[in-house]
Enzyme design. Structure first.
Site, PDB file in Angstrom:
ATOM      1  N   LYS A 205       0.872  -1.179   0.000  1.00  0.00           N
ATOM      2  CA  LYS A 205       0.000   0.000   0.000  1.00  0.00           C
ATOM      3  C   LYS A 205       0.905   1.224   0.000  1.00  0.00           C
ATOM      4  O   LYS A 205       1.799   1.346   0.843  1.00  0.00           O
ATOM      5  CB  LYS A 205      -0.875  -0.015   1.254  1.00  0.00           C
ATOM      6  CG  LYS A 205      -1.654   1.273   1.482  1.00  0.00           C
ATOM      7  CD  LYS A 205      -2.613   1.115   2.648  1.00  0.00           C
ATOM      8  CE  LYS A 205      -3.258   2.437   3.005  1.00  0.00           C
ATOM      9  NZ  LYS A 205      -4.327   2.284   4.002  1.00  0.00           N
TER      10      LYS A 205
HETATM   11  C1  R5P Z   1      -1.972   3.834   6.907  1.00  0.00           C
HETATM   12  O1  R5P Z   1      -1.229   4.601   7.396  1.00  0.00           O
HETATM   13  C2  R5P Z   1      -3.189   3.435   7.601  1.00  0.00           C
HETATM   14  O2  R5P Z   1      -3.694   2.248   7.069  1.00  0.00           O
HETATM   15  C3  R5P Z   1      -4.188   4.531   7.577  1.00  0.00           C
HETATM   16  O3  R5P Z   1      -5.081   4.368   8.582  1.00  0.00           O
HETATM   17  C4  R5P Z   1      -4.876   4.607   6.277  1.00  0.00           C
HETATM   18  O4  R5P Z   1      -3.983   4.541   5.210  1.00  0.00           O
HETATM   19  C5  R5P Z   1      -5.553   5.884   6.158  1.00  0.00           C
HETATM   20  O5  R5P Z   1      -6.347   5.903   5.058  1.00  0.00           O
HETATM   21  P1  R5P Z   1      -6.684   7.312   4.424  1.00  0.00           P
HETATM   22  O6  R5P Z   1      -5.384   8.049   4.358  1.00  0.00           O
HETATM   23  O7  R5P Z   1      -7.248   7.007   3.086  1.00  0.00           O
HETATM   24  O8  R5P Z   1      -7.670   7.973   5.329  1.00  0.00           O
END
Ligand code: R5P
Length: 292
Positions: A205
């Site tokens: 990711k």
């Molecule tokens: C990664 O740092 C974690 O999984 C976060 O909680 C996630 O990526 C956050 O998702 P977003 O930035 O799309 O809110």
């Protein structure tokens, strides 16, 4: 360690050339894995499109109660129909996700810092592989902090998780972290995604950036793109579209879904891009019609 003086700059990414080791299994880099790993990966990546819509709601692990996620018990069941994979902590999953759901599970297994810390890069592995097995997790997610103070311990966390995952056929999702003082350039993401993939994780990711297609070409496992801070819906759909066009195999968005006033319609619009080949403009039109 190779001498770094006079290093040539990597540039021969052959972006238009398909991954040469695909074999007969459709998930990138997974052809040589065993049946159990492939089964988990096919729970995450739709066998028809090869792609996934992940929904990240693991923010509480360091941000506490986040806007839009105040009531996990209400938000997750509402959005669940539109997603392929639920990404959360074991606390959120066990308490707020109905066990009878048929979605893939990405279980966050690293933690250790909070918004009160200046440096978030020091984490531990907080979930044993035995508990990931008990929860029937389809992958275990570990944060990695390349270039940060906690780089060594995060690579240790990642490696331990990959080793345990290989023992029990559970894929590892390596999450490339960005921090206050960390670059968000293609140079950084090329470095970080390649290091993390060479550690042996089965999914990565990371964030979208310039020359994203080069990052995808140089990474031998599928990349899912993180959403980041909340954008207007049309811009978030453009981010989703450009990521998929650049070769991502899915999105793992959080705030751009659950902080939308029309979160259920937003996840359906993202789904159109990820699985049905909609452009950002088509998905935006779909979204606007859906909220009428
Ligand atoms: C990664 O740092 C974690 O999984 C976060 O909680 C996630 O990526 C956050 O998702 P977003 O930035 O799309 O809110």
């Amino acid at each position: 360690m190779a001498d770094q003086d006079g290093q040539k700059i990597a540039k021969n990414y052959e972006v238009g050339v398909a991954f040469a080791s695909q074999g007969s299994f459709y998930v990138k880099g997974a052809n040589n894995l065993d049946w159990g790993m492939k089964k988990h990966l096919s729970n995450i990546f739709d066998p028809k499109s090869g792609n996934t819509v992940m929904f990240a709601f693991d923010h509480g692990y360091f941000m506490g109660s986040t806007a839009g996620l105040e009531r996990l018990d209400l938000v997750i069941p509402k959005l669940m129909p539109g997603v392929d994979c639920l990404m959360g902590t074991r606390g959120a999953l066990r308490t707020c996700v109905p066990a009878e759901n048929r979605k893939a599970i990405a279980l966050r297994v690293s933690s250790g810092s909070s918004m009160l810390n200046e440096d978030l890069s020091h984490e531990i592995i907080s979930v044993d592989v035995e508990d990931a097995i008990r929860m029937n997790a389809d992958c275990m997610a570990v944060q990695t902090f390349i270039g940060a103070d906690g780089q060594l311990s995060s690579i240790d966390n990642l490696s331990r998780t990959i080793n345990a995952g290989l023992r029990y056929s559970i894929p590892t999702l390596g999450v490339v972290a960005v921090g206050k003082n960390m670059e968000r350039t293609d140079r950084f993401f090329k470095l970080a995604t390649r290091i993390v993939s060479e550690m042996g994780c089965q999914i990565i990711k990371t964030y979208f950036c310039d020359n994203f297609e080069q990052i995808v070409a140089a990474c031998p496992v599928p990349i899912v793109v993180a959403g980041g801070k909340k954008l207007p819906e049309s811009e978030a759909l453009t981010l989703a579209y450009r990521s998929m066009q650049g070769g991502a195999r899915g999105l793992d968005m959080g705030r751009n879904i659950f902080q939308s006033e029309h979160s259920a319609q937003m996840v359906q619009a993202i789904r159109k891009i990820v699985h049905e080949g909609f452009t950002d403009k088509e998905a935006w039109q779909f979204f606007q019609e859906a909220i009428q």
